[in-house]
Design a protein around this motif. Structure first.
Motif, PDB file in Angstrom:
ATOM      1  N   ALA A 153      -7.544 -11.315  -0.690  1.00 59.63           N
ATOM      2  CA  ALA A 153      -8.811 -11.478   0.020  1.00 59.63           C
ATOM      3  C   ALA A 153      -9.668 -10.234  -0.101  1.00 59.63           C
ATOM      4  CB  ALA A 153      -8.554 -11.775   1.495  1.00 59.63           C
ATOM      5  N   ALA A 154      -9.032  -9.053  -0.017  1.00 57.98           N
ATOM      6  CA  ALA A 154      -9.805  -7.815   0.030  1.00 57.98           C
ATOM      7  C   ALA A 154      -8.948  -6.622  -0.336  1.00 57.98           C
ATOM      8  CB  ALA A 154     -10.388  -7.614   1.430  1.00 57.98           C
ATOM      9  N   VAL A 155      -9.638  -5.566  -0.724  1.00 52.40           N
ATOM     10  CA  VAL A 155      -9.058  -4.228  -0.833  1.00 52.40           C
ATOM     11  C   VAL A 155      -9.679  -3.410   0.286  1.00 52.40           C
ATOM     12  CG1 VAL A 155      -8.888  -2.144  -2.233  1.00 52.40           C
ATOM     13  CG2 VAL A 155      -8.707  -4.409  -3.322  1.00 52.40           C
ATOM     14  N   LEU A 156      -8.837  -2.863   1.150  1.00 56.06           N
ATOM     15  CA  LEU A 156      -9.279  -2.097   2.313  1.00 56.06           C
ATOM     16  C   LEU A 156      -8.866  -0.645   2.125  1.00 56.06           C
ATOM     17  CD1 LEU A 156     -10.156  -1.598   5.285  1.00 56.06           C
ATOM     18  CD2 LEU A 156      -7.902  -2.488   5.978  1.00 56.06           C
ATOM     19  N   ILE A 157      -9.856   0.250   2.008  1.00 56.50           N
ATOM     20  CA  ILE A 157      -9.520   1.665   1.834  1.00 56.50           C
ATOM     21  C   ILE A 157     -10.484   2.545   2.622  1.00 56.50           C
ATOM     22  CG2 ILE A 157      -8.512   1.386  -0.480  1.00 56.50           C
ATOM     23  CD1 ILE A 157     -11.165   2.710  -1.509  1.00 56.50           C
ATOM     24  N   GLU A 158     -10.048   3.766   2.875  1.00 59.15           N
ATOM     25  CA  GLU A 158     -10.923   4.815   3.388  1.00 59.15           C
ATOM     26  C   GLU A 158     -11.506   5.563   2.184  1.00 59.15           C
ATOM     27  OE1 GLU A 158      -8.536   6.967   6.750  1.00 59.15           O
ATOM     28  OE2 GLU A 158      -7.159   5.885   5.404  1.00 59.15           O
ATOM     29  N   PRO A 159     -12.815   5.727   2.098  1.00 60.84           N
ATOM     30  CA  PRO A 159     -13.380   6.499   0.989  1.00 60.84           C
ATOM     31  C   PRO A 159     -12.864   7.935   0.956  1.00 60.84           C
ATOM     32  CG  PRO A 159     -15.079   5.219   2.070  1.00 60.84           C
ATOM     33  CD  PRO A 159     -13.850   5.104   2.924  1.00 60.84           C
ATOM     34  N   ILE A 160     -12.533   8.473   2.123  1.00 57.36           N
ATOM     35  CA  ILE A 160     -11.822   9.743   2.256  1.00 57.36           C
ATOM     36  C   ILE A 160     -10.763   9.522   3.323  1.00 57.36           C
ATOM     37  CG2 ILE A 160     -11.971  12.168   2.951  1.00 57.36           C
ATOM     38  CD1 ILE A 160     -14.865  12.173   1.941  1.00 57.36           C
ATOM     39  N   GLN A 161      -9.533   9.898   3.033  1.00 57.18           N
ATOM     40  CA  GLN A 161      -8.461   9.676   4.002  1.00 57.18           C
ATOM     41  C   GLN A 161      -8.417  10.841   4.988  1.00 57.18           C
ATOM     42  OE1 GLN A 161      -4.866   8.887   1.641  1.00 57.18           O
ATOM     43  NE2 GLN A 161      -5.124   6.716   2.127  1.00 57.18           N
ATOM     44  N   GLY A 162      -8.921  10.600   6.197  1.00 59.89           N
ATOM     45  CA  GLY A 162      -9.059  11.663   7.175  1.00 59.89           C
ATOM     46  C   GLY A 162      -7.749  12.129   7.775  1.00 59.89           C
TER      47      GLY A 162
END
Length: 406
Positions: A194-203
């Motif tokens: 359904a989707a790829v879920l990521i943080e653009p920067i991993q805090g």
């Protein structure tokens, strides 16, 4: 005559918490009583420079006058209706937030974790109704070392055992791949995705910044394979990195954005799912909701936050002062700092373990009047309010140099 009540000290208040508060946090031994701008004050009147900014919830500093004024005005008029009725603040908030992000529709919620949970639900419904994935087979691909919240579903796809241990059974439907690895991502995506879920920067992982081209690669891959790109900008968004959104550093527009923290201006919890019309359009009455989501007070404060960002002032400050931060950290490499990653006014600083753990460095900085938060091992995070001055930034960097002994 009755004796005047004794003023309770920080130690008194910390002891008072012990028997009645769940021990799900391990805070530094400081009790904050007042704050303004980039500074906080404890109950004894000691002042500290805030270099954490509520994990980016205080991007505009403590009690920003425009945000406090917006809250005050709304408190005098209307605070809650529930979404059972319309109210006069919601349309403007949604319109301006959609325009700021370049997307079409807004689903207002309260906390960041609620935004992530909502995004997951929307992505799955989109997969069934639009993509044609068979019922109950939708998958979402996520990155290792992620931090999207701590609800049961979200910790189901965490790789942090501290967040997971003892909370199973876990929610199925997620595939975990290494962060910053397009080949692994490509291999994990299939017809059920359904989707790829990521943080653009991993805090929470230590402000981990992917290689140039990674975000653009995720965008190209998801478009080509017919699934959604969901960017979790709850910590990285709304000016922190020198752009309104961290994805803008690669000119990328995802299908769905998850926003929170700074959207509430440090005054009320406000979050939102912002997406294309054909994505959020899968929701109908009764399919999702929130008693407080989009309430008048939240919408008023959120609109004031968007107004601050529309000027571009805070994004520019983060970009300019981010250069000062990088230069200062460069000067500490080899003097207690073994490396760092920074973008805008956000940095993960790796301290030589021989100098101390991240927690120990945080305690030493506390004694110098600077507040930071450690993350894994000997890494600390620096994320001051975007209102910080160059002089204040220099104060924090000198204090860091001092406690490192460099």
């Amino acid at each position: 005559m009755t004796a005047p009540a004794r003023t309770r000290t920080s130690a008194d208040l910390i002891r008072a918490e012990e028997p009645v508060l769940a021990h799900n946090y391990h805070p530094l031994p400081v009790v904050v009583a007042r704050a303004q701008g980039t500074w906080v004050e404890d109950v004894e009147g000691r002042r500290y420079l805030d270099m954490l900014a509520g994990y980016s919830a205080l991007n505009f500093g403590h009690r920003h006058p425009a945000l406090v004024e917006a809250a005050h005005q709304q408190l005098d008029r209307l605070t809650l209706t529930s979404r059972a009725f319309h109210h006069d603040r919601l349309a403007e908030f949604a319109q301006r937030l959609a325009a700021l992000t370049g997307l079409d529709m807004v689903l207002p919620m309260n906390t960041g974790a609620e935004a992530v949970e909502s995004g997951i639900k929307v992505a799955r419904k989109w997969a069934y109704e639009v993509k044609g994935v068979p019922a109950d087979r939708a998958t979402i691909v996520v990155a290792a070392e992620n931090f999207h919240g701590r609800t049961t579903t979200i910790v189901s796809f965490s790789t942090d055992e501290t967040a997971r241990a003892g909370f199973g059974p876990f929610t199925p439907g997620f595939r975990i791949v290494p962060y910053n690895d397009l080949a692994a991502l490509e291999a994990a995506v299939d017809e059920t995705t359904a989707a790829v879920l990521i943080e653009p920067i991993q805090g929470e992982a230590g402000v981990v910044i992917p290689d140039d081209g990674y975000l653009a690669g995720v965008r190209e891959l998801t478009r080509r394979r017919g699934c959604l790109f969901i960017a979790d900008e709850i910590q990285s968004g709304l000016g922190r990195t020198g752009r309104t959104l961290a994805v803008e550093h690669e000119g990328v527009v995802p299908d769905m954005l998850l926003l929170g923290k700074a959207l509430g201006g440090g005054i009320v919890p406000v979050s939102a799912v912002v997406a294309r019309r054909d994505v959020l359009g899968v929701l109908g009455p009764g399919s999702h909701g929130s008693t407080f989501g989009g309430n008048p007070l939240a919408a008023a404060v959120g609109t004031a936050v968007v107004a601050l960002l529309e000027t571009g002032e805070f994004q520019a400050r983060a970009a300019t002062l981010g250069g000062v931060l990088r230069d200062g950290l460069d000067g500490l490499v080899g003097r207690g700092v073994v490396g760092f990653r920074a973008r805008g006014l956000w940095a993960g600083v790796d301290v030589d373990p021989a100098v101390g753990t991240g927690r120990e460095i945080g305690e030493r900085l506390l004694a110098e009047g600077v507040l930071v938060k450690d993350t894994h091992g000997s890494t600390i995070r620096l994320a001051p309010p975007l209102t910080i001055t160059e002089e204040e930034l220099g104060t924090a960097l000198r204090a860091l140099g001092k406690v490192l002994g460099g």
